[in-house]
Each structure stands twice: as structure tokens, then as C-alpha cells.
Design a protein around this motif. Sequence first.
Motif, PDB file in Angstrom:
ATOM      1  N   SER A 146      -3.437  -4.749  26.277  1.00 27.59           N
ATOM      2  CA  SER A 146      -2.099  -5.249  26.620  1.00 27.59           C
ATOM      3  C   SER A 146      -1.174  -4.751  25.520  1.00 27.59           C
ATOM      4  CB  SER A 146      -2.117  -6.781  26.659  1.00 27.59           C
ATOM      5  OG  SER A 146      -0.827  -7.306  26.420  1.00 27.59           O
ATOM      6  N   GLU A 147       0.046  -4.379  25.906  1.00 24.73           N
ATOM      7  CA  GLU A 147       0.981  -3.869  24.906  1.00 24.73           C
ATOM      8  C   GLU A 147       1.286  -4.946  23.855  1.00 24.73           C
ATOM      9  OE1 GLU A 147       4.366  -2.230  26.867  1.00 24.73           O
ATOM     10  OE2 GLU A 147       5.213  -1.418  25.014  1.00 24.73           O
ATOM     11  N   ALA A 148       1.125  -6.214  24.277  1.00 24.84           N
ATOM     12  CA  ALA A 148       1.479  -7.351  23.406  1.00 24.84           C
ATOM     13  C   ALA A 148       0.257  -7.914  22.686  1.00 24.84           C
ATOM     14  CB  ALA A 148       2.133  -8.445  24.240  1.00 24.84           C
ATOM     15  N   HIS A 149      -0.847  -7.154  22.618  1.00 21.63           N
ATOM     16  CA  HIS A 149      -2.069  -7.731  22.048  1.00 21.63           C
ATOM     17  C   HIS A 149      -2.006  -7.808  20.521  1.00 21.63           C
ATOM     18  CE1 HIS A 149      -6.214  -8.621  21.212  1.00 21.63           C
ATOM     19  NE2 HIS A 149      -6.448  -8.763  22.496  1.00 21.63           N
ATOM     20  N   VAL A 150      -2.429  -8.960  19.984  1.00 21.59           N
ATOM     21  CA  VAL A 150      -2.597  -9.085  18.529  1.00 21.59           C
ATOM     22  C   VAL A 150      -3.988  -9.618  18.220  1.00 21.59           C
ATOM     23  CG1 VAL A 150      -0.127  -9.464  18.086  1.00 21.59           C
ATOM     24  CG2 VAL A 150      -1.640 -11.453  18.392  1.00 21.59           C
ATOM     25  N   CYS A 151      -4.532  -9.203  17.066  1.00 19.16           N
ATOM     26  CA  CYS A 151      -5.731  -9.802  16.493  1.00 19.16           C
ATOM     27  C   CYS A 151      -5.306 -10.604  15.259  1.00 19.16           C
ATOM     28  CB  CYS A 151      -6.739  -8.732  16.063  1.00 19.16           C
ATOM     29  SG  CYS A 151      -7.424  -7.752  17.441  1.00 19.16           S
ATOM     30  N   LEU A 152      -6.178 -11.501  14.804  1.00 18.03           N
ATOM     31  CA  LEU A 152      -5.909 -12.271  13.581  1.00 18.03           C
ATOM     32  C   LEU A 152      -6.991 -11.939  12.565  1.00 18.03           C
ATOM     33  CD1 LEU A 152      -4.688 -14.021  16.067  1.00 18.03           C
ATOM     34  CD2 LEU A 152      -4.459 -15.794  14.336  1.00 18.03           C
ATOM     35  N   TRP A 153      -6.557 -11.647  11.340  1.00 20.59           N
ATOM     36  CA  TRP A 153      -7.468 -11.132  10.319  1.00 20.59           C
ATOM     37  C   TRP A 153      -7.438 -12.019   9.090  1.00 20.59           C
ATOM     38  CZ3 TRP A 153     -11.421  -8.476   8.884  1.00 20.59           C
ATOM     39  CH2 TRP A 153     -11.507  -7.861   7.630  1.00 20.59           C
ATOM     40  N   SER A 154      -8.626 -12.455   8.666  1.00 23.47           N
ATOM     41  CA  SER A 154      -8.755 -13.209   7.422  1.00 23.47           C
ATOM     42  C   SER A 154      -9.425 -12.299   6.395  1.00 23.47           C
ATOM     43  CB  SER A 154      -9.596 -14.472   7.647  1.00 23.47           C
ATOM     44  OG  SER A 154      -9.947 -15.036   6.403  1.00 23.47           O
ATOM     45  N   ALA A 155      -8.621 -11.741   5.464  1.00 25.62           N
ATOM     46  CA  ALA A 155      -9.144 -10.731   4.530  1.00 25.62           C
ATOM     47  C   ALA A 155     -10.143 -11.327   3.542  1.00 25.62           C
ATOM     48  CB  ALA A 155      -7.975 -10.086   3.778  1.00 25.62           C
ATOM     49  N   SER A 156      -9.984 -12.606   3.174  1.00 26.38           N
ATOM     50  CA  SER A 156     -10.831 -13.171   2.111  1.00 26.38           C
ATOM     51  C   SER A 156     -12.302 -13.206   2.527  1.00 26.38           C
ATOM     52  CB  SER A 156     -10.350 -14.570   1.729  1.00 26.38           C
ATOM     53  OG  SER A 156     -10.394 -15.416   2.870  1.00 26.38           O
ATOM     54  N   ASP A 157     -12.574 -13.475   3.806  1.00 22.35           N
ATOM     55  CA  ASP A 157     -13.981 -13.478   4.247  1.00 22.35           C
ATOM     56  C   ASP A 157     -14.238 -12.479   5.378  1.00 22.35           C
ATOM     57  OD1 ASP A 157     -12.425 -15.003   5.891  1.00 22.35           O
ATOM     58  OD2 ASP A 157     -13.584 -16.843   5.652  1.00 22.35           O
ATOM     59  N   ARG A 158     -13.293 -11.563   5.574  1.00 20.30           N
ATOM     60  CA  ARG A 158     -13.457 -10.444   6.503  1.00 20.30           C
ATOM     61  C   ARG A 158     -13.841 -10.886   7.926  1.00 20.30           C
ATOM     62  NH1 ARG A 158     -12.845  -6.547   3.222  1.00 20.30           N
ATOM     63  NH2 ARG A 158     -13.088  -4.963   4.831  1.00 20.30           N
ATOM     64  N   ILE A 159     -13.079 -11.891   8.427  1.00 18.41           N
ATOM     65  CA  ILE A 159     -13.292 -12.379   9.792  1.00 18.41           C
ATOM     66  C   ILE A 159     -12.128 -11.907  10.669  1.00 18.41           C
ATOM     67  CG2 ILE A 159     -13.442 -14.432  11.265  1.00 18.41           C
ATOM     68  CD1 ILE A 159     -14.743 -15.902   8.946  1.00 18.41           C
ATOM     69  N   LEU A 160     -12.473 -11.412  11.866  1.00 17.61           N
ATOM     70  CA  LEU A 160     -11.450 -10.973  12.821  1.00 17.61           C
ATOM     71  C   LEU A 160     -11.543 -11.821  14.083  1.00 17.61           C
ATOM     72  CD1 LEU A 160      -9.343  -8.532  13.315  1.00 17.61           C
ATOM     73  CD2 LEU A 160     -11.135  -7.651  14.834  1.00 17.61           C
ATOM     74  N   LEU A 161     -10.424 -12.414  14.492  1.00 20.01           N
ATOM     75  CA  LEU A 161     -10.322 -13.006  15.830  1.00 20.01           C
ATOM     76  C   LEU A 161      -9.767 -11.904  16.728  1.00 20.01           C
ATOM     77  CD1 LEU A 161      -8.735 -16.524  15.062  1.00 20.01           C
ATOM     78  CD2 LEU A 161     -11.107 -15.780  14.862  1.00 20.01           C
ATOM     79  N   SER A 162     -10.612 -11.373  17.622  1.00 17.80           N
ATOM     80  CA  SER A 162     -10.276 -10.082  18.249  1.00 17.80           C
ATOM     81  C   SER A 162      -9.670 -10.196  19.641  1.00 17.80           C
ATOM     82  CB  SER A 162     -11.526  -9.200  18.304  1.00 17.80           C
ATOM     83  OG  SER A 162     -12.461  -9.748  19.211  1.00 17.80           O
ATOM     84  N   GLY A 163      -9.536 -11.419  20.192  1.00 17.81           N
ATOM     85  CA  GLY A 163      -8.992 -11.532  21.552  1.00 17.81           C
ATOM     86  C   GLY A 163      -9.810 -10.698  22.520  1.00 17.81           C
ATOM     87  N   ASP A 164      -9.157  -9.840  23.304  1.00 20.90           N
ATOM     88  CA  ASP A 164      -9.871  -8.927  24.204  1.00 20.90           C
ATOM     89  C   ASP A 164      -9.924  -7.508  23.647  1.00 20.90           C
ATOM     90  OD1 ASP A 164     -10.341 -10.895  26.019  1.00 20.90           O
ATOM     91  OD2 ASP A 164      -9.018 -10.121  27.589  1.00 20.90           O
ATOM     92  N   HIS A 165      -9.359  -7.290  22.465  1.00 21.77           N
ATOM     93  CA  HIS A 165      -9.297  -5.921  21.946  1.00 21.77           C
ATOM     94  C   HIS A 165     -10.688  -5.365  21.647  1.00 21.77           C
ATOM     95  CE1 HIS A 165      -7.961  -2.380  19.936  1.00 21.77           C
ATOM     96  NE2 HIS A 165      -8.328  -2.781  18.734  1.00 21.77           N
ATOM     97  N   LEU A 166     -11.536  -6.176  21.060  1.00 17.26           N
ATOM     98  CA  LEU A 166     -12.898  -5.725  20.727  1.00 17.26           C
ATOM     99  C   LEU A 166     -13.869  -6.817  21.164  1.00 17.26           C
ATOM    100  CD1 LEU A 166     -14.283  -3.319  19.293  1.00 17.26           C
ATOM    101  CD2 LEU A 166     -14.392  -4.747  17.243  1.00 17.26           C
ATOM    102  N   LEU A 167     -14.714  -6.465  22.156  1.00 10.02           N
ATOM    103  CA  LEU A 167     -15.675  -7.413  22.715  1.00 10.02           C
ATOM    104  C   LEU A 167     -17.078  -6.882  22.443  1.00 10.02           C
ATOM    105  CD1 LEU A 167     -13.825  -7.898  26.135  1.00 10.02           C
ATOM    106  CD2 LEU A 167     -13.845  -9.513  24.226  1.00 10.02           C
ATOM    107  N   GLY A 168     -18.056  -7.807  22.417  1.00 12.96           N
ATOM    108  CA  GLY A 168     -19.402  -7.409  22.014  1.00 12.96           C
ATOM    109  C   GLY A 168     -20.166  -6.648  23.085  1.00 12.96           C
ATOM    110  N   ALA A 169     -19.980  -7.012  24.346  1.00 14.39           N
ATOM    111  CA  ALA A 169     -20.852  -6.466  25.388  1.00 14.39           C
ATOM    112  C   ALA A 169     -20.129  -5.567  26.386  1.00 14.39           C
ATOM    113  CB  ALA A 169     -21.535  -7.611  26.140  1.00 14.39           C
ATOM    114  N   ILE A 170     -18.829  -5.684  26.495  1.00 15.74           N
ATOM    115  CA  ILE A 170     -18.091  -4.868  27.467  1.00 15.74           C
ATOM    116  C   ILE A 170     -16.903  -4.203  26.770  1.00 15.74           C
ATOM    117  CG2 ILE A 170     -18.737  -6.200  29.515  1.00 15.74           C
ATOM    118  CD1 ILE A 170     -16.032  -7.631  29.285  1.00 15.74           C
TER     119      ILE A 170
END
Length: 305
Positions: A146-170
Motif C-alpha cells: 500500500s502506498e500508505a504502508h508504515v512499519c514500526l522499528w525499535s532500534a534498542s532491541d531490533r524489533i520490527l512491527l512489519s504490518g503486511d510489508h514483510l510476512l513469514g510465509a507469504i
Amino acid sequence: MTLVDCGIYLPDEAEADHGWDHLVAALAACEVAPRDIERLVITHPHIDHYGMAGRLIDESGCELWMHEAAGADLAAYQDPEGATRRLSEMLRDHGVGEHEIEELTAYEDWRPFVSRVVDADRALQGGESFAVGERVWTIVHTPGHSEAHVCLWSASDRILLSGDHLLGAITPHIDFRRGDENPLGDFLASLQKIEDLAPDLVLPGHGRPFEDGASRARVVERHHDRRLGSILQVIRNEPHSADEITQEIFGGTLLHFEKRLALGEALAHIAYLREQGDVERIEDTDGGLKYQKVRRKHLSEEEED
Ligand SMILES: [Zn+2]
């Protein structure tokens, strides 16, 4: 308390009160009540991430944060007839027969899956940081799915909330409905952002958490590389319409909604190849659009062919 994405709004009231009971139960599992939510961050305004936002705002009074490009999707929710008209024109341009256009455009009214269309209180651009508990989260703009897609990044412990941008199986669907732009190019550039961040842990919008986000991003890139190669193979000797390319790549027995997605996906790949200068678009004698591989004069041409 901050919530990232809120799930779909179900058309049927009998279904767990439009799905609201599911959200309340999920929050309760984390010992949170809806009224505790002060801020809702939406990774992208698709119905399964955004549909319940209006209801949650009504129940909690929370703020809504969303990328500034979300307006196009919200406008389509408010004007399904306009969205259907634009899609029909686009399909007609790309060689889809009239009999099929009506069926392929029968799914553009998403209003039953959105409790009400709400605008962002804070329009995000990417780069914003905010604290939640002990973590600081940074908004990363990742257009493509989506043109409006954002992820959320926590640099201190290198955690990404990836939404639909990066999925594990598809791999997420890359659509094409934005004139002559290049959503797949946007998506691949957004994958590169994730490779550069190299998350240790990814918490996706669907499916289970997974480790090593950079290597997953590389797998998804290879998937698109192969698809680009297959399209070039299909059109290497003679021009094809997008509809013909879709049938060659995805097969001719798709259900209508699948076909609509497959065609969008094919067009996104074609737009990328045109941008790269590998494919050119030609107008057929009947006005339809066809695509052919650009022939380059160079020494390896014999090997290539
Ligand atoms: Zn989505």
C-alpha cells in the motif's frame, strides 16, 4: 497505551458484534481494556488492519495515526462507484474483455467492512519517533503493498512491527491501480530498507513472529525477480496484453477475485520492467495495449536468444 492495527469490521452484527468482541478479547489477553487505548497506529488502511478503527475511536477516544498517503484508500471507501469506474477503465485499457470487466469489478465496495471512514488525527510521513513504555518506536515508510504502508522499528532491541510489508510465509500482494507509477519498484526499495535495518525479530500483521528479517526480505526479492523473468520469457517473441500475460503466468482458471489480484500483480511487474527499460508498451490496431520485450543490440544477444 498504543495499539498497532485493529482488525476488520464484520458486516454481520450477529458475528461477535461485528468482530468487536474479538478485539476486546485479544486486548483482555494482554490485560488491556479498550478505554486504555490512547493511540491507534494503522500500518496501512486495508480493511483487515483499519476496519474497526472508527468503532475503537468511539469506544476509547484514542488518537488515530496513519500515513499521509492513506487518503486515496479512504476516498475509494467513500466513493466505490468512482473506484469501480477507474478500475473498469484500467482493465479495458489492458485487454480484459467487456464480459469479464463487470465481474472483476464487483468487489470494489468495501464499506460493509469499515465501521466508519475516519481520517488520521496525525498524518505520518516516516521518521517520527515516540516512546511507549521503555521502548522508542520509529515510523518507517514502506510503500509497495500500500502506498500508505508504515512499519514500526525499535532500534534498542531490533524489533520490527512489519504490518503486511514483510510476512513469514507469504509474499504480500502488490497491486497496480495508480496510473503509470511503479508500486513494485516502491516495494523493492522498501524491502531494502528492512534489509538495512536487519531486524532480529519481526512481528508481522498476519502469522507467527519470525527472526532475521533481512534474510526473509531477500527471499521475497528473489520471488519477484523470478516473476519478472517469467514475464520477460512470455513476451520475448511477440507482444501480449496484460490479460494474456496474466493467463500465461497464473493460469486461465482463476476465480474472478483471484484474477483481479493476479492482473494487478502482473501489471505491477510490467510497470517495473517498463521503468527499467526492458519492456515497451505498444498500442494495438484496435486501441488495446500490448507489451513486448525491448531488443537490445549487444554482443550477447545470440546467447540470450
Ligand atoms: Zn494489506
